[in-house]
Every structure is written in structure tokens, then in C-alpha cells.
Write a protein that holds these residues in place. Structure first.
Motif, PDB file in Angstrom:
ATOM      1  N   LEU A  46       0.836  -1.198   0.000  1.00  0.00           N
ATOM      2  CA  LEU A  46       0.000   0.000   0.000  1.00  0.00           C
ATOM      3  C   LEU A  46       0.873   1.250   0.000  1.00  0.00           C
ATOM      4  O   LEU A  46       0.617   2.207  -0.742  1.00  0.00           O
ATOM      5  CB  LEU A  46      -0.913  -0.026   1.232  1.00  0.00           C
ATOM      6  N   VAL A  47       1.917   1.220   0.819  1.00  0.00           N
ATOM      7  CA  VAL A  47       2.838   2.361   0.874  1.00  0.00           C
ATOM      8  C   VAL A  47       3.466   2.574  -0.507  1.00  0.00           C
ATOM      9  O   VAL A  47       3.510   3.701  -1.023  1.00  0.00           O
ATOM     10  CB  VAL A  47       3.934   2.138   1.938  1.00  0.00           C
ATOM     11  N   LEU A  48       3.924   1.474  -1.128  1.00  0.00           N
ATOM     12  CA  LEU A  48       4.541   1.587  -2.456  1.00  0.00           C
ATOM     13  C   LEU A  48       3.543   2.130  -3.476  1.00  0.00           C
ATOM     14  O   LEU A  48       3.864   2.994  -4.280  1.00  0.00           O
ATOM     15  CB  LEU A  48       5.043   0.218  -2.920  1.00  0.00           C
ATOM     16  N   ALA A  49       2.316   1.626  -3.428  1.00  0.00           N
ATOM     17  CA  ALA A  49       1.306   2.054  -4.404  1.00  0.00           C
ATOM     18  C   ALA A  49       0.967   3.527  -4.220  1.00  0.00           C
ATOM     19  O   ALA A  49       0.791   4.264  -5.188  1.00  0.00           O
ATOM     20  CB  ALA A  49       0.054   1.198  -4.269  1.00  0.00           C
ATOM     21  N   LEU A  50       0.878   3.965  -2.956  1.00  0.00           N
ATOM     22  CA  LEU A  50       0.562   5.372  -2.709  1.00  0.00           C
ATOM     23  C   LEU A  50       1.716   6.263  -3.158  1.00  0.00           C
ATOM     24  O   LEU A  50       1.505   7.318  -3.751  1.00  0.00           O
ATOM     25  CB  LEU A  50       0.248   5.601  -1.229  1.00  0.00           C
ATOM     26  N   GLY A 112       2.267  -4.221  -4.017  1.00  0.00           N
ATOM     27  CA  GLY A 112       2.411  -2.855  -4.500  1.00  0.00           C
ATOM     28  C   GLY A 112       2.024  -2.733  -5.964  1.00  0.00           C
ATOM     29  O   GLY A 112       1.285  -1.827  -6.354  1.00  0.00           O
ATOM     30  N   GLU A 113       2.514  -3.671  -6.792  1.00  0.00           N
ATOM     31  CA  GLU A 113       2.198  -3.638  -8.214  1.00  0.00           C
ATOM     32  C   GLU A 113       0.699  -3.812  -8.444  1.00  0.00           C
ATOM     33  O   GLU A 113       0.106  -3.149  -9.295  1.00  0.00           O
ATOM     34  CB  GLU A 113       2.959  -4.753  -8.945  1.00  0.00           C
ATOM     35  N   ILE A 114       0.093  -4.725  -7.676  1.00  0.00           N
ATOM     36  CA  ILE A 114      -1.339  -4.979  -7.847  1.00  0.00           C
ATOM     37  C   ILE A 114      -2.155  -3.750  -7.462  1.00  0.00           C
ATOM     38  O   ILE A 114      -3.047  -3.317  -8.201  1.00  0.00           O
ATOM     39  CB  ILE A 114      -1.765  -6.201  -6.997  1.00  0.00           C
ATOM     40  N   LEU A 115      -1.823  -3.172  -6.313  1.00  0.00           N
ATOM     41  CA  LEU A 115      -2.587  -2.014  -5.856  1.00  0.00           C
ATOM     42  C   LEU A 115      -2.377  -0.808  -6.767  1.00  0.00           C
ATOM     43  O   LEU A 115      -3.300  -0.026  -6.996  1.00  0.00           O
ATOM     44  CB  LEU A 115      -2.203  -1.666  -4.410  1.00  0.00           C
ATOM     45  N   SER A 121      -6.702   2.019 -12.288  1.00  0.00           N
ATOM     46  CA  SER A 121      -7.926   1.619 -12.979  1.00  0.00           C
ATOM     47  C   SER A 121      -9.122   2.504 -12.599  1.00  0.00           C
ATOM     48  O   SER A 121     -10.165   2.436 -13.226  1.00  0.00           O
ATOM     49  CB  SER A 121      -8.260   0.157 -12.663  1.00  0.00           C
ATOM     50  N   VAL A 122      -8.963   3.333 -11.572  1.00  0.00           N
ATOM     51  CA  VAL A 122     -10.070   4.216 -11.170  1.00  0.00           C
ATOM     52  C   VAL A 122     -10.011   5.487 -12.030  1.00  0.00           C
ATOM     53  O   VAL A 122      -8.979   6.148 -12.073  1.00  0.00           O
ATOM     54  CB  VAL A 122      -9.968   4.573  -9.668  1.00  0.00           C
ATOM     55  N   PRO A 123     -11.107   5.810 -12.715  1.00  0.00           N
ATOM     56  CA  PRO A 123     -11.068   6.962 -13.625  1.00  0.00           C
ATOM     57  C   PRO A 123     -10.738   8.259 -12.885  1.00  0.00           C
ATOM     58  O   PRO A 123     -11.092   8.436 -11.725  1.00  0.00           O
ATOM     59  CB  PRO A 123     -12.499   7.031 -14.176  1.00  0.00           C
ATOM     60  N   LEU A 154      -9.484  -7.243  -6.909  1.00  0.00           N
ATOM     61  CA  LEU A 154      -9.703  -8.241  -5.855  1.00  0.00           C
ATOM     62  C   LEU A 154      -9.192  -9.633  -6.230  1.00  0.00           C
ATOM     63  O   LEU A 154      -8.511 -10.278  -5.420  1.00  0.00           O
ATOM     64  CB  LEU A 154     -11.182  -8.288  -5.469  1.00  0.00           C
ATOM     65  N   PRO A 155      -9.461 -10.134  -7.463  1.00  0.00           N
ATOM     66  CA  PRO A 155      -8.933 -11.462  -7.788  1.00  0.00           C
ATOM     67  C   PRO A 155      -7.409 -11.525  -7.671  1.00  0.00           C
ATOM     68  O   PRO A 155      -6.866 -12.493  -7.133  1.00  0.00           O
ATOM     69  CB  PRO A 155      -9.369 -11.670  -9.241  1.00  0.00           C
ATOM     70  N   ASP A 156      -6.726 -10.489  -8.141  1.00  0.00           N
ATOM     71  CA  ASP A 156      -5.267 -10.479  -8.052  1.00  0.00           C
ATOM     72  C   ASP A 156      -4.799 -10.436  -6.604  1.00  0.00           C
ATOM     73  O   ASP A 156      -3.801 -11.059  -6.243  1.00  0.00           O
ATOM     74  CB  ASP A 156      -4.690  -9.281  -8.821  1.00  0.00           C
ATOM     75  N   LEU A 157      -5.524  -9.669  -5.781  1.00  0.00           N
ATOM     76  CA  LEU A 157      -5.147  -9.587  -4.369  1.00  0.00           C
ATOM     77  C   LEU A 157      -5.322 -10.937  -3.685  1.00  0.00           C
ATOM     78  O   LEU A 157      -4.457 -11.379  -2.926  1.00  0.00           O
ATOM     79  CB  LEU A 157      -5.994  -8.528  -3.645  1.00  0.00           C
ATOM     80  N   ILE A 158      -6.432 -11.607  -3.982  1.00  0.00           N
ATOM     81  CA  ILE A 158      -6.665 -12.923  -3.369  1.00  0.00           C
ATOM     82  C   ILE A 158      -5.612 -13.901  -3.863  1.00  0.00           C
ATOM     83  O   ILE A 158      -5.035 -14.664  -3.086  1.00  0.00           O
ATOM     84  CB  ILE A 158      -8.078 -13.434  -3.702  1.00  0.00           C
TER      85      ILE A 158
END
Lengths: 226, 226, 249
Positions: A46-50, A112-115, A121-123, A154-158
Motif C-alpha cells: 500500500l505504501v509503495l502504491a501510494l 504494491g504492483e497490484i494495488l 484503474s479508477v477513472p 480483488l482477484p489479483d489480491l486474493i
């Protein structure tokens, strides 16, 4: 080798009864380990994604280098490096700490990559709408972007979480008494493959529902992406 | 000797590096050999299973789904342990290399089947109908119409999964294969200096960093249009 | 030039560059309280960019903007506070898909204005009532028609009691039969005395409701005046060409 010999070697009830307390302790440790490393990796990710949302190359390039570095090193290599290497630098680490550090670096990069993909993906309009009603950047991220980002990936996170739980088995290499380690101990004492087989069955019972769920989610996702 | 010097002497010791570099390089080639064998066997077997599944024979499909789920749910190291430490109990001894190869090939097979199957089902039914209406047989329709469309869809997930599983070659060190990590660990215990681990980490980076970057490129190149 | 009396929005000399592209070339726009200003022009004329500069969704390259006495471009201005006075409605609605209609409207009331959940939801319900969607408050955006979604978006903006509302092509993404409901909501808003700046191609609505029509082309305001004048007797050649084009069909 007769069928009975085979059963005796891999599915001996007697051996299983003997080994069960050891295996049970191992299972509990595997679950405990998962409960530690999954949130740790997720928070790291999450830190990396942010950080990835910061539009500065001074943040962006080091970030990509960090993520690619820890995606390139096999997790077991990281773990051995931390566990066997750090003492030479004067840092004595116990097995749990070594596992925590290794997993934080490795699975954090993956989460991080997934998030990051989820956030992307959010417009853009979602953030604009939120900012227009006076929400700060942080509030817009927390209440508007992240919930959608997590849902979109979600599928990637799971899937990644499943991999992390499976990966806890490498902690056996640094003598963490998790399920595989305990099974190996029991096997070497009894000279019988039943404990390892039992460990495999336990993993399968534990994770099969997750695999089924994922298989459904992934099929739907791929079909929807066309 | 300052801390910095001690650190350099531990992790970047030129004498130790020179001594163990040949071993690491040998391990490097062994890792590549193992990885190549895994990719060949795993992808081919996975593709074969996906094709078999598209025949739509119910009992066969249940068997395929079970096998795929099995090898998605089991940690690779558990499979390796079962093959290497367990099989001898059945009077069948595998070398460490063979055990690691077989285990990781089975895992890659499972993921490949899943990914290809998802790709095949994502090709619209109308494509089948159109091809069959022009007189193409099942096999021609499958290989000339459906598979090419599926392949394009599955390239990004397949690339990433293959990279992840290929990194599992490091697990072979647990069953005494002198691939990179195995050679590095042996080096550490002989020299009582962690420099071989540093060399090993560098060797993995040399091997996987380009692959990870390639994976990143493939992901954008074949990106889904959303 | 002294500030125009009663002007609630005052933009002066607005320039905007996107890389090498000069999108706004010195635009002046003043909007009086309770006025409905309609901005028309061909695509690429800069009208949406102008609108997005007014609440600083886009950072103007040059110029000054004052809204309700607040200097929008001053670094010391709390932009989040200022933006609550400026409601905005987007072409693509931009409703939060993971929240109900009520949740969409209540979010800023709770997080920005610090209202309790109950108070925020009561106020959100009122806002939804104003756009006649009280009975849809528990629906998610995906369960609403485009027209209903846009009315929820209007409710989301008016719940914050803004002093000005900006509409960026609010009906362009809608099927023709859904446009009427959104325009009706806008008309009611206008009748309640809201100051509005509308970028839109709904010329019928402009004729009926606008106080002033502004025609933009090539990043400049070419001509402005009451709707009868702009539509009935345009002075500039470019305005005439544009009006002729859009009224032909």
C-alpha cells in the motif's frame, strides 16, 4: 511393492496418530505466520502504491527500481540472505524476524504492483468529483479511490495472498517450526512419508476453497475484459 | 577496522568472491537449465491439458480440474519435499534436480492450463460457430481460429506466472541441487563469509531483472483494452 | 477596471497552456449573483477548460479568479474550503460506484463539513428530494439510469449549499429521452436563485433559461449577450457560422 506397502509408506494411520501433535503445532504456526506476513506485505504494498501516485521522477524511478529488484530476487534467496547474511553485518536476527523482513520486501513489491494497477484503474473523474466537493487528496484517496481500486483488483489480491500463504513453507528452511518443517521432522523420526503426505493434504484442504473461488473470479474477469 | 570496512570485507570480499565465482557461474547455468526444462515441460503439459479440456468430456474435465486445483493449492516446496523425501519410501528415488524439475513443472502446468482455459473460453462462441459453418473441423477451428485469439489474451498473465514459478528454482537448493542459491550457501559455509550470497543475489538479478522488465513491457504491450 | 458590482465569479485574463497547446488566450468572464450564464462553442474552443479553471481543477497558466470574494489562485487559500462553495456537475456524472446515492451525497458532508452520520444523511436526503430521487437513495449508481445518475450528481453538489454551480456538458452523455429530467432539475435550481455557469449544447434550454450566452472559439470569447441577440442576431461571422450549424438540424 504391494499396495499395502504403499499405503503403509504414505497413508499410515498409526504414523499419523503419532505425528499429529507435531503437525498440529506446525499448522498453527503456519496460520500464525500467515497472519503476520500477509498484513505486513499488504501494508508495504500500500505504501509503495501510494508513493506511486506521486508525480515526480525522483519518487517514480527509485520506486520502480525497488519493486523490480525485489520481484527479481527469489523469495528464498532474500530469506537466506537476511537470515544467514545479516549476522555477518553484526545484526543477529531470529528466524521470525528474518521471515518478516524477507516477506515484507518480496510480497510488498507484489502487493504494491497490484494495488498500483488498481489505483490506475479508477477513472480520473472520480478524484475530480471528490476534490470538487472539498475532499482533500488524502480523503479522496481513502474514501473514493482505494475502495474502488481494491474491488477492481480483488482477484489479483486474493491470488497473491494465496501465494503468500503457500510461500510461508519456505520458512522451514530457516528452521521455523511451521507445517512443512514439522512434517519433515516427523518424517525423519518415523522414516515414513505419511507426515509429509499429511502436510500436503492439510495445505490442500486449507487452500482448495480459495483456489476454486479464484478460478471462478478469474474466468469472469477474463471474459469481461474482451 | 571501521564498520564500513568490516561490512565491505564481509559482503564484498574480493578474495572470497574470486574463489567462489566459478561455483556460482556453474550454479547460474544449472539454474538456467532447470528453468528451461520446467518451462518446456510445464507450458507444454498445461497447453495439452487445456486442449483436452476443450473436448468437453465430463469425467476427464473433472480430473483435469482436480489436478489443476491440486497443484495450485500445494506450496511448491511441499511438492518437492514429497517427491524427494517421500518417494524413496515407495522404493523410488529421484535426484534433487529431477524432484525440483517435476514439482515445478507440475505447478507451472496447472497455472498454464488454467490461464489457457480462461483464454479459450473467453473467445466468443460466435467464433466457433462461424468457423464450423464454413466447414472447418474441430481441430482446425481450434488451432486456426480459437487458439491464436486465446494466446494473445493469455500472454501477459502467462509471462508473469512463468517468471514467478521459474524463480522457484531456488527451492532446489533445499534438495541439495547446486544451482545458484545452493552453490552460494555451500560457499558461505566453507568460507564463513557471506560474499558468495552477494554473488548469488547478483547472479539472480542478472538472470531475472531483464525478465521482470520484459514482463512489465509485455504487460503494457498486450494490455487489455478496458 | 474595477470589479463588476455584484459579480460572484470574476475571471480575468485567463491563459492556459497544455504543453505546447495554447487553449485559453486571455479570457475575461464575470458572473453576477443569480445569473445563469451559458457557454457555447465548437469542441476544442476551450469552454470546458475555462469551467475547470474556475474551481482550479486545471491550474490556469496566467490570470486571476475570484469566486465569492475568495482569490482562488492565492497559495494561502484553502482550496478545499473554497471548492465547497462551487458545485460542479460533470459530463460523465463521476458518481462513486461503490456508494449508494445517499452515500455519494453524504460523503463530503461527513468528511469535509464534519457532520454526524445522521445529520449528513438527513441533509443528503433533502438534496435528493430536490432532484426528485428520494425514493432512489438506497440504489447504487449502477442501478440508476444515466439521467438519474446525473440528478444524484446534482444533489451531491447542492447538498454542500454552494454559491455557484458549474455544469460541464451535463446532458451530453445521456440518451435523448433522459435529458428532460436533468434539464428540469437544472431549471428548478435556477428558479431557486442559484448562480449557474453551464457549458452545454442544449440550445433550447439556453434560449429559455439563460440570462446571457457566451460564445467561445479558439480559446477566446468571441461574442456574448442575451440569448435572443446571440441566437437571433449574432454580430460576428464565426458566431453566425456556429449558430447556423447547430440550428440547422
Amino acid at each position: 511393492m504391494t499396495f499395502d506397502d504403499f499405503l503403509q509408506a504414505f497413508f499410515s494411520v498409526e504414523i499419523l496418530q503419532q505425528a499429529w501433535p507435531i503437525l498440529w503445532a506446525g499448522l498453527l504456526n503456519t496460520l500464525l505466520l500467515s497472519v503476520v506476513v500477509v498484513p505486513l506485505g499488504f501494508i508495504g504494498g500500500l505504501v509503495l502504491a501510494l508513493l506511486g501516485t506521486v508525480h515526480s521522477r525522483w519518487v517514480r524511478w527509485p520506486l520502480i527500481a525497488w519493486v523490480d529488484l525485489f520481484r527479481s530476487l527469489p523469495p528464498l534467496v532474500l530469506l537466506v540472505f537476511v537470515y544467514a547474511g545479516l549476522p555477518f553485518a553484526g545484526l543477529e536476527v531470529n528466524a521470525l524476524t528474518a521471515v518478516a523482513i524477507g516477506f515484507f520486501l518480496n510480497t510488498g513489491a507484489y502487493y504494491g504492483e497490484i494495488l498500483r494497477a488498481g489505483i490506475e484503474s479508477v477513472p480520473r473523474g472520480q478524484v475530480e468529483a471528490a476534490r470538487c466537493t472539498g475532499l482533500t487528496t488524502a480523503q479522496a484517496m481513502l474514501h473514493v479511490v482505494l475502495p474502488q481500486a481494491v474491488r477492481n483488483v480483488l482477484p489479483d489480491l486474493i491470488s497473491n495472498t494465496l501465494e503468500v500463504v503457500k510461500l510461508t513453507s519456505i520458512a522451514s528452511v530457516v528452521a521455523m517450526p511451521e507445517l512443512l518443517f514439522q512434517a519433515r521432522q516427523a518424517q525423519s523420526v518415523t522414516y515414513n512419508a505419511t507426515p509429509i503426505m499429511a502436510a500436503a493434504v492439510i495445505y490442500f484442504i486449507l487452500l482448495w476453497p480459495v483456489v476454486r473461488l479464484l478460478s471462478r473470479l478469474e474466468n469472469r474477469q477474463l471474459a469481461g475484459r474482451r | 577496522m571501521s564498520n564500513w570496512d568490516r561490512f565491505l570485507d564481509s559482503f564484498f570480499n574480493a578474495r572470497v568472491a574470486a574463489e567462489y565465482l566459478p561455483k556460482i557461474i556453474e550454479g547460474f547455468w544449472l539454474t538456467i537449465l532447470l528453468a528451461a526444462c520446467i518451462i518446456l515441460a510445464g507450458v507444454a503439459a498445461g497447453l495439452a491439458l487445456a486442449v483436452l479440456r476443450s473436448l468437453g468430456i465430463r469425467v476427464l474435465n473433472w480430473a483435469i480440474i482436480f489436478v489443476v486445483d491440486l497443484f495450485r493449492a500445494l506450496p511448491p516446496l511441499v511438492i518437492i519435499a514429497l517427491l524427494y523425501f517421500g518417494l524413496p519410501a515407495a522404493g523410488l528415488s529421484l535426484s534433487g534436480f529431477a524432484a525440483a524439475w517435476l514439482a515445478l513443472s507440475l505447478v507451472l502446468m496447472a497455472f498454464t492450463e488454467e490461464i489457457f482455459w480462461a483464454g479459450i473460453t473467453a473467445v466468443p462462441k460466435g467464433q466457433w460457430e462461424a468457423a464450423r459453418s464454413t466447414g472447418l473441423g474441430f481441430l482446425d477451428t481450434f488451432t486456426l481460429v480459437v487458439l491464436p485469439q486465446a494466446v494473445r489474451m493469455v500472454i501477459p498473465p502467462l509471462t508473469n506466472r512463468t517468471i514467478a514459478i521459474t524463480k522457484g528454482t531456488a527451492l532446489a537448493s533445499v534438495v541439495a541441487v547446486q544451482e545458484i542459491l545452493g552453490a552460494a550457501q555451500a560457499g558461505v559455509s566453507f568460507s564463513f563469509n557471506p560474499t558468495p550470497l552477494t554473488l548469488g543475489a547478483v547472479a539472480y538479478l542478472v538472470l531475472f531483472l531483464p525478465v521482470v522488465i520484459l514482463g512489465r513491457w509485455v504487460e503494457t504491450r498486450f494490455a487489455w483494452k478496458r | 477596471m474595477p470589479a463588476q458590482r455584484g459579480a460572484i465569479v470574476e475571471a480575468r485574463g485567463i491563459h492556459k497552456h497544455f504543453g505546447g497547446l495554447h487553449v485559453l488566450k486571455g479570457v475575461d468572464l464575470a458572473v453576477r449573483e443569480r445569473e445563469l450564464v451559458f457557454v457555447i462553442g465548437p469542441s476544442g474552443s476551450g469552454k470546458s477548460t475555462l469551467l475547470r479553471c474556475l474551481n482550479r481543477l486545471e491550474e490556469p497558466s496566467d490570470g486571476s479568479i475570484t469566486v465569492d470574494g475568495i482569490d482562488m489562485l492565492d497559495r494561502r487559500t484553502d482550496i478545499n474550503k473554497a471548492r465547497q462553495r462551487i458545485g460542479m456537475v460533470f459530463q460523465s456524472f463521476n458518481l462513486y460506484p461503490h456508494m449508494t446515492a445517499l452515500g455519494n451525497v453524504a460523503l463530503a458532508l461527513r468528511r469535509v463539513q464534519g457532520m454526524s452520520r445522521a445529520a449528513a444523511e438527513a441533509k443528503a436526503r433533502q438534496a435528493l428530494e430536490r432532484v426528485h430521487l428520494a425514493d432512489r437513495s438506497g440504489h447504487y449508481p449502477g442501478q440508476l439510469s444515466g439521467g438519474q445518475q446525473q440528478r444524484v450528481a446534482i444533489a451531491r453538489a447542492i447538498a454542500l449549499e454552494p454559491r455557484v454551480m458549474l455544469f460541464d456538458e451535463p446532458t451530453s452523455a445521456l440518451d435523448p429521452e433522459l435529458v428532460g429530467g436533468v434539464l428540469a432539475a437544472m431549471r428548478e435550481l435556477r428558479e431557486s436563485g442559484m448562480t449557474m455557469v453551464v457549458v452545454s449544447h442544449e440550445m433550447g434550454f439556453a434560449r429559455a433559461a439563460a440570462d446571457r450566452v457566451v460564445f467561445m472559439d479558439g480559446g477566446r470569447i468571441v461574442e456574448e449577450g442575451p440569448p435572443e441577440a446571440i441566437f437571433g442576431n449574432p454580430q460576428q461571422e464565426r458566431t453566425r457560422a456556429f449558430i447556423g450549424q447547430i440550428t440547422r438540424h
